[in-house]
Design a protein around this motif. Sequence first.
Motif, PDB file in Angstrom:
ATOM      1  N   ASP A   1       1.036   5.627   0.329  1.00  0.00           N
ATOM      2  CA  ASP A   1       0.534   6.978   0.502  1.00  0.00           C
ATOM      3  C   ASP A   1       0.601   7.627  -0.884  1.00  0.00           C
TER       4      ASP A   1
ATOM      5  N   PHE B   1      -6.002   1.351   8.021  1.00  0.00           N
ATOM      6  CA  PHE B   1      -5.096   0.316   7.519  1.00  0.00           C
ATOM      7  C   PHE B   1      -5.775  -1.060   7.575  1.00  0.00           C
TER       8      PHE B   1
ATOM      9  N   ASP C   1       1.840   7.872   8.646  1.00  0.00           N
ATOM     10  CA  ASP C   1       2.163   6.701   7.835  1.00  0.00           C
ATOM     11  C   ASP C   1       2.906   5.625   8.618  1.00  0.00           C
TER      12      ASP C   1
ATOM     13  N   TYR D   1       3.462  -1.040   3.941  1.00  0.00           N
ATOM     14  CA  TYR D   1       3.009   0.323   3.659  1.00  0.00           C
ATOM     15  C   TYR D   1       4.205   1.210   3.372  1.00  0.00           C
TER      16      TYR D   1
ATOM     17  N   PHE E   1       0.838  -1.194   0.000  1.00  0.00           N
ATOM     18  CA  PHE E   1       0.000   0.000   0.000  1.00  0.00           C
ATOM     19  C   PHE E   1       0.877   1.250   0.000  1.00  0.00           C
TER      20      PHE E   1
ATOM     21  N   ALA F   1       6.667  -1.624   7.080  1.00  0.00           N
ATOM     22  CA  ALA F   1       6.656  -0.278   6.519  1.00  0.00           C
ATOM     23  C   ALA F   1       8.006   0.108   5.944  1.00  0.00           C
TER      24      ALA F   1
ATOM     25  N   LYS G   1      -5.640   8.418   8.847  1.00  0.00           N
ATOM     26  CA  LYS G   1      -4.348   7.989   9.382  1.00  0.00           C
ATOM     27  C   LYS G   1      -3.904   8.986  10.451  1.00  0.00           C
TER      28      LYS G   1
ATOM     29  N   ALA H   1       0.911   2.570  10.257  1.00  0.00           N
ATOM     30  CA  ALA H   1       1.062   1.251   9.645  1.00  0.00           C
ATOM     31  C   ALA H   1       1.690   0.243  10.609  1.00  0.00           C
TER      32      ALA H   1
END
Length: 225
Positions: free
Chosen positions: A12, A159, A183, A175, A10, A194, A153, A187
């Motif tokens: 941003d 999420f 973020d 992520y 995923f 991440a 977020k 995540a």
Amino acid sequence: MVERKVKAVFFDFDDTLQSRKGAYRLYCEAFMDKYFPEVKGDKRERMLNEMEELVDGGYKDREVYFPELIDLWKWENHPPLGELYDSFNYDFGKHVVLLDGAKEVLQEMKNRGYILGCVTNGVSSLQNIKLDTAGIRDLFDVVVVSGDIGIYKPDRRIFDEACRRAGVKNEEALYVGDHPVNDMDGALGAGMQAVRMNYGDFKGKGLGKNTIAEIEKITELLDVI
């Protein structure tokens, strides 16, 4: 490198797949052309810079931003505030500056068999227009915009929802984003892996979290997973 098997990746959007500053500059240019076509030269440049500085990297509410702008410019004959809010919600998204290689990275990740998604904070109209303008929506299997679901977020529920839609467990998802709190904390707090995009207004800030990697170019992601 990744610690667990990743099935879904995923992303941003702003300052991960596109330069928000670059896109906002284009919006400001169009805004000036529309409302101040007579302003030229140094004065125009000053007003453009003030628009960029006052928006606080995009984290200032438009209901605060535009009244401050009106006050700063002593803009007595300004249009109704609702029109200015709409200019942001609907016009800003028509200006997109994808980072070099962003579209190619998404295509390559898709070719490798990953489920792809975008999880982004923002007004529904604005973020969805950005994705359509960028021409990358079709590369995503899942798109979750905070303004569409009323969850923002770093709330882990956004999420969780992305993973639910993708049909994967949180621990099977990765992520990629730039914001150290929205973020990375979000995540990681949701049990995802991440990668930090060390770019934009938060470059160099909040590093050292328990991420797989910190990258400065989106193309570097291909070497990480």
